[in-house]
Scaffold this active site. Structure first.
Site, PDB file in Angstrom:
ATOM      1  N   LYS A 274       5.391  -1.812   7.831  1.00  0.00           N
ATOM      2  CA  LYS A 274       6.458  -1.115   7.122  1.00  0.00           C
ATOM      3  C   LYS A 274       7.713  -1.965   7.244  1.00  0.00           C
ATOM      4  O   LYS A 274       8.237  -2.178   8.329  1.00  0.00           O
ATOM      5  CB  LYS A 274       6.681   0.258   7.758  1.00  0.00           C
ATOM      6  CG  LYS A 274       7.748   1.085   7.089  1.00  0.00           C
ATOM      7  CD  LYS A 274       7.734   2.498   7.664  1.00  0.00           C
ATOM      8  CE  LYS A 274       8.805   3.362   7.036  1.00  0.00           C
ATOM      9  NZ  LYS A 274       8.777   4.729   7.568  1.00  0.00           N
TER      10      LYS A 274
ATOM     11  N   ASP B 124       8.679  16.028   7.545  1.00  0.00           N
ATOM     12  CA  ASP B 124       8.227  15.544   6.243  1.00  0.00           C
ATOM     13  C   ASP B 124       6.699  15.625   6.124  1.00  0.00           C
ATOM     14  O   ASP B 124       6.058  14.686   5.668  1.00  0.00           O
ATOM     15  CB  ASP B 124       8.718  14.107   6.022  1.00  0.00           C
ATOM     16  CG  ASP B 124       8.752  13.748   4.543  1.00  0.00           C
ATOM     17  OD1 ASP B 124       8.646  14.669   3.705  1.00  0.00           O
ATOM     18  OD2 ASP B 124       8.862  12.544   4.229  1.00  0.00           O
TER      19      ASP B 124
ATOM     20  N   GLY C 286      11.723   1.125   2.020  1.00  0.00           N
ATOM     21  CA  GLY C 286      11.203  -0.210   1.743  1.00  0.00           C
ATOM     22  C   GLY C 286       9.726  -0.118   1.391  1.00  0.00           C
ATOM     23  O   GLY C 286       9.254   0.940   0.967  1.00  0.00           O
ATOM     24  N   ASN C 287       9.000  -1.176   1.590  1.00  0.00           N
ATOM     25  CA  ASN C 287       7.582  -1.195   1.232  1.00  0.00           C
ATOM     26  C   ASN C 287       6.694  -1.206   2.470  1.00  0.00           C
ATOM     27  O   ASN C 287       7.104  -1.665   3.533  1.00  0.00           O
ATOM     28  CB  ASN C 287       7.263  -2.449   0.417  1.00  0.00           C
ATOM     29  CG  ASN C 287       7.894  -2.375  -0.960  1.00  0.00           C
ATOM     30  OD1 ASN C 287       8.156  -1.289  -1.473  1.00  0.00           O
ATOM     31  ND2 ASN C 287       8.160  -3.525  -1.535  1.00  0.00           N
ATOM     32  N   VAL C 288       5.470  -0.724   2.301  1.00  0.00           N
ATOM     33  CA  VAL C 288       4.469  -0.843   3.355  1.00  0.00           C
ATOM     34  C   VAL C 288       3.399  -1.814   2.860  1.00  0.00           C
ATOM     35  O   VAL C 288       2.874  -1.654   1.760  1.00  0.00           O
ATOM     36  CB  VAL C 288       3.821   0.518   3.681  1.00  0.00           C
ATOM     37  CG1 VAL C 288       2.812   0.353   4.804  1.00  0.00           C
ATOM     38  CG2 VAL C 288       4.880   1.526   4.067  1.00  0.00           C
TER      39      VAL C 288
ATOM     40  N   GLY D 276      11.834   5.047   0.045  1.00  0.00           N
ATOM     41  CA  GLY D 276      13.249   4.719   0.030  1.00  0.00           C
ATOM     42  C   GLY D 276      13.609   3.694   1.082  1.00  0.00           C
ATOM     43  O   GLY D 276      14.550   2.920   0.919  1.00  0.00           O
TER      44      GLY D 276
ATOM     45  N   ILE E  38       0.833  -1.205   0.000  1.00  0.00           N
ATOM     46  CA  ILE E  38       0.000   0.000   0.000  1.00  0.00           C
ATOM     47  C   ILE E  38       0.864   1.250   0.000  1.00  0.00           C
ATOM     48  O   ILE E  38       0.345   2.354  -0.072  1.00  0.00           O
ATOM     49  CB  ILE E  38      -0.961   0.021   1.207  1.00  0.00           C
ATOM     50  CG1 ILE E  38      -0.195  -0.229   2.505  1.00  0.00           C
ATOM     51  CG2 ILE E  38      -2.081  -0.990   1.017  1.00  0.00           C
ATOM     52  CD1 ILE E  38      -1.054  -0.054   3.733  1.00  0.00           C
ATOM     53  N   GLY E  39       2.165   1.080   0.078  1.00  0.00           N
ATOM     54  CA  GLY E  39       3.031   2.252   0.055  1.00  0.00           C
ATOM     55  C   GLY E  39       4.457   1.850  -0.248  1.00  0.00           C
ATOM     56  O   GLY E  39       4.863   0.724   0.034  1.00  0.00           O
TER      57      GLY E  39
END
Ligand SMILES: *[C@@H]1O[C@H](CO)[C@@H](O)[C@H](O)[C@H]1NC(C)=O
Ligand SMILES: *[C@@H]1O[C@H](CO)[C@@H](O)[C@H](O)[C@H]1NC(C)=O
Ligand SMILES: *[C@@H]1O[C@H](CO)[C@@H](O)[C@H](O)[C@H]1NC(C)=O
Ligand SMILES: *[C@@H]1O[C@H](CO)[C@@H](O)[C@H](O)[C@H]1NC(C)=O
Length: 637
Positions: free
Chosen positions: A335, A442, A319-321, A317, A313-314
């Site tokens: 995450k 951020d 990694g992936n979620v 930099g 779903i995301g």
């Protein structure tokens, strides 16, 4: 006195007799057995020439076996001749020599089978002109005038070359035959052993290298000293195969041992990794560390369908979620950090630490984390996963700019206002609600998540910064996203909580206008902030509002929000309000101060640039700012 002397003399006589008797007994016992003597031949000599023994023991015809046997014995006799001067052992040794021979070759009855009588192996018979000693041979050959012929055999080195007989050897054998024939010619019937005698004599007395030299053997008796019989060759192959099998098994065992050891080491290092990381977390988080939930990697795998691509779903930099569903039905976001280096450790720890130390309804909640080490391949080795509550409705980015933003389900103004207020609450909590101030660094629409009721939650704490007490400005490596980073932070690396306020201002302006911060205006190519400033200066602030909104507040209200957004995103730090003030202004509990003018546009606009150049000296400061800003942007890349 006299009686004592007599008794003593008698005793001495007794001792003397006893001594004589004992001496006699000892002498008789030590005397050698008169009948048979042991064989004087040195069979050990043949050990040096395995092919001789192999041939006699081998499965060749009896004729060939006997020939090899007699050749082997000739060599022994030649050695015997060299050391004793006699061609044959004495007659009494004949029987023991036959026994020794059969024992050595391990061929019982071979002597009988080959028709070798004891007479042929011992002295006293009339072989070849009754020659018994080397003197006999010498005298007879000299008498016959053939002694000098054997001198051709002297040079042993040239007698045979490798396995082939050389020219020197051919000359030598010719001389041997010649001498043997001349001896035989003057003798009678039993002289057919003359050739053997000549060869024996030549080996012992003529050849410099001696009878047991390999080339002498080859030339005089035709024995290939090191030739290996077929059976031995077979055995050789057998040994080779057995050796290969043994080596193969050994290598396999070694390989298995190495693999097992590596696996054990990997497991050990993985265990160390887990223990160390957990220890670091507990150590760095103090009281919060205790409340952290640790998930098993298998649970997470099951929840995310073994990290299925479909569940992503995301991406970022780090990694992936992945979306996941825990066994109890609870939806989570996982995450997964892909960086397995020490830096990855630091990033992971940092985020967990940040998340664990905050708990607020407008911040994404940490559910737990998972540290695992799997012994399956290098890449799967270290797993660091943070598990959050899953936020149903995706991010503000999706709703405001993404494909979810179809006209019939656009975010209404009250929803947008609530999102802004929620985000401000979350930030306000980070800035002043926790013991150590936290800067998010951020803030942007993709990091603001919306739940089913469009409550906003600030997410992604990957870049958060803890500010130690009493420090208002920090110099750090610039982190953040284009369009949302405050200019002073991008240019001078000065980080304060007002940098987050700037980012919030940009997001608020995006909410109001539904224009992306980094998408230039199609006509004037201005970026969002400059575009808004221009419209305000021209008195057209209402043009900033999203045209599709139908449920706006009063014009007065809306102007306040526009002004607040630009105030938050003011290039000069000291004009920006704190998050607490922003929150009160959003809730209409505090007046929005009048918007102070800003010196120059921050971004590059060709028209403005030329106008400024033409007008005044203030243009210098503008061009200066412009170049600075472009430098900072390239620095961000
Ligand atoms: C027998 O021959 C071997 C090998 O040539 C030698 O080493 C050994 O000394 C000899 N033995 C005797 C008793 O001469
Ligand atoms: C050797 O000879 C003896 C007597 O001639 C005989 O009894 C014996 O079987 C023989 N041995 C072999 C192995 O031929
Ligand atoms: C060999 O010949 C020499 C003289 O030429 C002589 O003295 C010697 O006795 C002879 N030896 C034998 C064993 O005949
Ligand atoms: C031939 O052999 C016999 C006995 O075997 C012997 O008496 C005779 O002297 C020999 N002849 C020569 C010339 O040596």
């Amino acid at each position: 006195m006299g009686r004592w002397f007599v008794e003593r003399r008698a005793m001495m006589w007794g001792w003397r007799w006893l001594t004589v008797v004992l001496f006699f007994v000892a002498a008789v016992a030590a005397a050698p057995a008169p009948t048979s003597s042991s064989c004087p031949l040195n069979f050990t000599v043949l050990d040096g020439f395995p092919s001789v023994v192999a041939h006699v023991r081998g499965s060749d015809s009896l004729e060939k076996k006997c020939l090899d046997l007699s050749h082997g014995m000739d060599v022994l006799l030649s050695v015997y001749l060299k050391s004793t001067g006699y061609f044959l052992p004495p007659p009494e040794a004949a029987e023991s020599c036959i026994q020794a021979q059969e024992l050595y070759f391990q061929e019982p009855n071979i002597t009988q089978l080959c028709g070798l009588s004891p007479a042929l192996i011992s002295r006293g018979t009339d072989n070849c002109q009754r020659i018994q000693t080397r003197e006999d041979f010498r005298n007879i050959t000299q008498a016959a005038g053939v002694a000098a012929s054997l001198d051709t055999c002297k040079n042993s080195g040239a007698l045979a070359d490798g396995n082939t007989k050389s020219a020197a050897c051919a000359a030598c054998t010719k001389a041997l035959t010649f001498v043997a024939n001349s001896l035989r010619g003057s003798g009678n019937g039993s002289d057919n052993l003359c050739l053997d005698y000549t060869a024996m004599y030549t080996g012992a007395e003529v050849v410099t290298a001696g009878p047991s030299d390999a080339t002498t053997l080859l030339c005089l008796w035709g024995i290939l000293a090191f030739e290996v019989s077929k059976e031995n060759q077979l055995q050789w192959w057998l040994y080779l195969v057995i050796g290969a099998v043994v080596i193969f098994f050994g290598a396999s065992c070694a390989w298995i041992a190495i693999v097992l050891r590596r696996r054990r080491r990997l497991k050990q290092s993985n265990d160390e990794f887990v223990t160390r990381t957990k220890g670091m977390l507990h150590g760095s988080m103090g009281e919060h560390g205790g409340g952290l939930t640790w998930y098993n990697i298998e649970e997470i795998r099951a929840a995310t369908h073994n990290f299925d691509v479909e569940m992503i779903i995301g991406q970022g930099g780090f990694g992936n979620v992945y979306k996941g569903v825990l066994p109890d039905g609870r939806e989570v976001a996982c995450k997964r950090f892909k960086d397995c280096t020490a830096a990855g450790d630091a990033n992971f720890l940092h985020e967990v630490q940040a998340l664990a130390s905050v708990r607020h309804k407008n911040l994404v909640a940490l559910r737990g984390c998972c540290i695992a080490s799997l012994g399956e391949g290098r890449l799967a080795g270290y797993q660091r996963i943070i598990i959050f509550d899953y936020v149903k409705n995706g991010s503000l980015q999706d709703h405001l700019f993404g494909n979810k933003d179809v006209d019939d389900q656009i975010l209404t103004w009250p929803q947008r206002l609530k999102i802004a207020t929620d985000t401000a609450r979350g930030l306000e909590y980070l800035h002043s609600g926790v013991q150590v101030q936290i800067l998010h660094r951020d803030i942007k629409p993709s990091n603001i998540l919306l739940d089913g009721d469009f409550n906003a939650m600030v997410a992604d704490f990957g870049l958060v910064k803890f500010t130690p007490d009493g420090m208002t400005h920090m110099t750090t490596r610039v982190a953040g996203s284009f369009g949302y980073v405050a200019p002073e932070y991008a240019m001078y690396n000065q980080l304060t909580e007002r940098s987050d306020v700037y980012s919030f201002g940009v997001v608020l302006l995006e909410l109001i206008s539904r224009r992306k911060a980094m998408t230039p205006d199609p006509v004037t190519s201005e970026l969002l902030i400059d575009w808004a400033w221009r419209l305000i200066k021209e008195g057209h602030w209402e043009e900033i509002l999203d045209k599709r909104l139908t449920d706006l507040g009063t014009a007065f209200e809306m102007e306040r929000f526009v002004m607040l957004a630009l105030l938050c995103a003011h290039p000069q730090v000291y004009y920006r309000p704190t998050m607490a003030s922003v929150l009160r202004m959003l809730e209409n509990a505090q007046q929005v101060p009048s918007l102070p003018d800003r010196p120059v546009p921050v971004t590059f606009s060709k028209a403005a640039f030329q106008a400024a150049l033409a007008s005044s000296s203030s243009s210098l400061s503008m061009s200066f700012t412009t170049s600075k800003s472009s430098v900072s942007h390239s620095a961000l890349i």
